[in-house]
Design a protein around this motif. Structure first.
Motif, PDB file in Angstrom:
ATOM      1  N   VAL A 155      -7.838   8.634   5.350  1.00  0.00           N
ATOM      2  CA  VAL A 155      -7.768   9.706   4.361  1.00  0.00           C
ATOM      3  C   VAL A 155      -6.303  10.076   4.163  1.00  0.00           C
ATOM      4  O   VAL A 155      -5.624  10.483   5.114  1.00  0.00           O
ATOM      5  N   LEU A 156      -5.818   9.947   2.933  1.00  0.00           N
ATOM      6  CA  LEU A 156      -4.430  10.288   2.622  1.00  0.00           C
ATOM      7  C   LEU A 156      -4.283  11.746   2.197  1.00  0.00           C
ATOM      8  O   LEU A 156      -3.239  12.353   2.414  1.00  0.00           O
ATOM      9  N   HIS A 157      -5.309  12.293   1.569  1.00  0.00           N
ATOM     10  CA  HIS A 157      -5.273  13.686   1.078  1.00  0.00           C
ATOM     11  C   HIS A 157      -6.713  14.109   0.804  1.00  0.00           C
ATOM     12  O   HIS A 157      -7.564  13.284   0.477  1.00  0.00           O
ATOM     13  N   LEU A 158      -6.955  15.391   0.916  1.00  0.00           N
ATOM     14  CA  LEU A 158      -8.255  15.961   0.559  1.00  0.00           C
ATOM     15  C   LEU A 158      -8.032  17.097  -0.416  1.00  0.00           C
ATOM     16  O   LEU A 158      -7.331  18.062  -0.096  1.00  0.00           O
ATOM     17  N   SER A 159      -8.589  16.969  -1.614  1.00  0.00           N
ATOM     18  CA  SER A 159      -8.595  18.062  -2.581  1.00  0.00           C
ATOM     19  C   SER A 159      -9.950  18.726  -2.515  1.00  0.00           C
ATOM     20  O   SER A 159     -10.977  18.043  -2.437  1.00  0.00           O
ATOM     21  N   GLU A 160      -9.953  20.046  -2.550  1.00  0.00           N
ATOM     22  CA  GLU A 160     -11.214  20.778  -2.581  1.00  0.00           C
ATOM     23  C   GLU A 160     -11.192  21.758  -3.735  1.00  0.00           C
ATOM     24  O   GLU A 160     -10.149  22.339  -4.043  1.00  0.00           O
ATOM     25  N   GLY A 161     -12.351  21.924  -4.348  1.00  0.00           N
ATOM     26  CA  GLY A 161     -12.478  22.890  -5.426  1.00  0.00           C
ATOM     27  C   GLY A 161     -12.642  24.287  -4.859  1.00  0.00           C
ATOM     28  O   GLY A 161     -12.718  24.477  -3.650  1.00  0.00           O
ATOM     29  N   PRO A 162     -12.700  25.263  -5.750  1.00  0.00           N
ATOM     30  CA  PRO A 162     -12.907  26.633  -5.280  1.00  0.00           C
ATOM     31  C   PRO A 162     -14.325  26.782  -4.718  1.00  0.00           C
ATOM     32  O   PRO A 162     -15.265  26.154  -5.195  1.00  0.00           O
ATOM     33  N   TYR A 163     -14.447  27.556  -3.672  1.00  0.00           N
ATOM     34  CA  TYR A 163     -15.775  27.789  -3.106  1.00  0.00           C
ATOM     35  C   TYR A 163     -16.517  28.784  -3.964  1.00  0.00           C
ATOM     36  O   TYR A 163     -15.931  29.759  -4.418  1.00  0.00           O
ATOM     37  N   PRO A 164     -17.810  28.512  -4.188  1.00  0.00           N
ATOM     38  CA  PRO A 164     -18.594  29.445  -5.033  1.00  0.00           C
ATOM     39  C   PRO A 164     -18.723  30.814  -4.386  1.00  0.00           C
ATOM     40  O   PRO A 164     -18.581  31.003  -3.229  1.00  0.00           O
ATOM     41  N   MET A 199       0.821  -1.213   0.000  1.00  0.00           N
ATOM     42  CA  MET A 199       0.000   0.000   0.000  1.00  0.00           C
ATOM     43  C   MET A 199       0.858   1.266   0.000  1.00  0.00           C
ATOM     44  O   MET A 199       0.351   2.365  -0.235  1.00  0.00           O
ATOM     45  N   GLY A 200       2.162   1.109   0.212  1.00  0.00           N
ATOM     46  CA  GLY A 200       3.075   2.239   0.062  1.00  0.00           C
ATOM     47  C   GLY A 200       3.055   2.793  -1.355  1.00  0.00           C
ATOM     48  O   GLY A 200       3.296   3.988  -1.567  1.00  0.00           O
ATOM     49  N   VAL A 201       2.746   1.951  -2.333  1.00  0.00           N
ATOM     50  CA  VAL A 201       2.636   2.394  -3.729  1.00  0.00           C
ATOM     51  C   VAL A 201       1.489   3.400  -3.858  1.00  0.00           C
ATOM     52  O   VAL A 201       1.630   4.447  -4.494  1.00  0.00           O
ATOM     53  N   ILE A 202       0.353   3.103  -3.234  1.00  0.00           N
ATOM     54  CA  ILE A 202      -0.794   4.011  -3.281  1.00  0.00           C
ATOM     55  C   ILE A 202      -0.484   5.280  -2.492  1.00  0.00           C
ATOM     56  O   ILE A 202      -0.789   6.394  -2.929  1.00  0.00           O
ATOM     57  N   ARG A 203       0.133   5.129  -1.345  1.00  0.00           N
ATOM     58  CA  ARG A 203       0.503   6.304  -0.546  1.00  0.00           C
ATOM     59  C   ARG A 203       1.428   7.236  -1.339  1.00  0.00           C
ATOM     60  O   ARG A 203       1.244   8.452  -1.337  1.00  0.00           O
ATOM     61  N   HIS A 204       2.383   6.660  -2.054  1.00  0.00           N
ATOM     62  CA  HIS A 204       3.288   7.462  -2.870  1.00  0.00           C
ATOM     63  C   HIS A 204       2.527   8.127  -4.015  1.00  0.00           C
ATOM     64  O   HIS A 204       2.744   9.309  -4.321  1.00  0.00           O
ATOM     65  N   ARG A 205       1.646   7.377  -4.656  1.00  0.00           N
ATOM     66  CA  ARG A 205       0.855   7.916  -5.767  1.00  0.00           C
ATOM     67  C   ARG A 205       0.071   9.143  -5.303  1.00  0.00           C
ATOM     68  O   ARG A 205       0.055  10.176  -5.966  1.00  0.00           O
ATOM     69  N   VAL A 206      -0.591   9.024  -4.149  1.00  0.00           N
ATOM     70  CA  VAL A 206      -1.391  10.147  -3.638  1.00  0.00           C
ATOM     71  C   VAL A 206      -0.481  11.304  -3.215  1.00  0.00           C
ATOM     72  O   VAL A 206      -0.779  12.464  -3.487  1.00  0.00           O
ATOM     73  N   ALA A 207       0.645  10.987  -2.583  1.00  0.00           N
ATOM     74  CA  ALA A 207       1.564  12.044  -2.139  1.00  0.00           C
ATOM     75  C   ALA A 207       2.121  12.842  -3.311  1.00  0.00           C
ATOM     76  O   ALA A 207       2.348  14.049  -3.192  1.00  0.00           O
ATOM     77  N   THR A 208       2.313  12.187  -4.464  1.00  0.00           N
ATOM     78  CA  THR A 208       2.912  12.879  -5.605  1.00  0.00           C
ATOM     79  C   THR A 208       1.892  13.414  -6.603  1.00  0.00           C
ATOM     80  O   THR A 208       2.212  14.315  -7.377  1.00  0.00           O
ATOM     81  N   ARG A 209       0.667  12.888  -6.584  1.00  0.00           N
ATOM     82  CA  ARG A 209      -0.337  13.318  -7.572  1.00  0.00           C
ATOM     83  C   ARG A 209      -1.601  13.917  -6.965  1.00  0.00           C
ATOM     84  O   ARG A 209      -2.391  14.524  -7.676  1.00  0.00           O
TER      85      ARG A 209
END
Length: 192
Positions: free
Chosen positions: A183-192, A16-26
């Motif tokens: 949860v490894l990361h949270l992306s949020e869009g711009p607030y309206p 699962m370190g592969v997924i952790r790295h993927r999320v950390a870099t992308r």
């Protein structure tokens, strides 16, 4: 709002370190994306918090359905499909999204419950009661964001809650069995 999730179940011995790295870099690539409400990069690891599987299972809330379609047609999702195969994508019509009492804290845990809507009770009654319960949940200590959606094909209700700490047992709270995630990361869009 539209909710969406795909689940990529991985071999039991998958690193699962592969997924952790993927999320950390992308993972940051969707930060501020137009039309995105949020994307929670969530995983389950076999043997942790009762999970029987290793799984990468991002959960999205889209404010603009066209952005959802654009994402699925775009290079990021295409790259994911190239690496893992094309996953089935579940989606739900949004009912409500509530900011929680811990909105300022980064979420570390999430839970998702899916339950069948009753055919003998009006849909509006069930969605209204579930939305009220979700508002109460959002006021609980440690809740970042809570969302509710429904699938009119399967007549199911999805409840997704992001927290800054491990969740209480959802079965004790009357929500039935839940999938629990890190949860490894949270992306949020711009607030309206």
């Amino acid at each position: 709002m539209h909710a969406m999730q795909y689940e990529i179940t991985l071999p039991a011995d998958y690193d699962m370190g592969v997924i952790r790295h993927r999320v950390a870099t992308r993972g940051h690539l969707l930060d501020g994306a137009p039309g995105l409400g949020l994307k929670a990069y969530v995983i389950r690891e076999r043997g942790r918090e009762g999970s029987p599987v290793n799984q990468y299972a991002p959960f999205y809330l889209w404010d603009d359905p066209a952005a959802l379609t654009g994402f699925l047609r775009g290079p990021g999702f295409d790259a994911l499909c190239g690496d893992f195969g094309r996953p089935a994508v579940r989606n739900w019509h949004g009912v409500t999204r509530e900011s929680g009492s811990a909105r300022a804290e980064p979420p570390t845990h999430a839970e998702r419950t899916v339950r069948t809507l009753r055919a003998d009770v009006p849909l509006d009654t069930q969605l209204g009661a579930a939305a009220e319960e979700l508002r109460r949940t959002a006021r609980a200590e440690g809740v970042h964001t809570a969302a509710l959606g429904f699938d009119p094909y399967r007549w199911e209700l999805v409840r997704f809650v992001l927290r800054d700490r491990p969740p209480p047992d959802p079965a004790r709270a009357g929500h039935g069995p839940a999938e629990r995630y890190e949860v490894l990361h949270l992306s949020e869009g711009p607030y309206p």
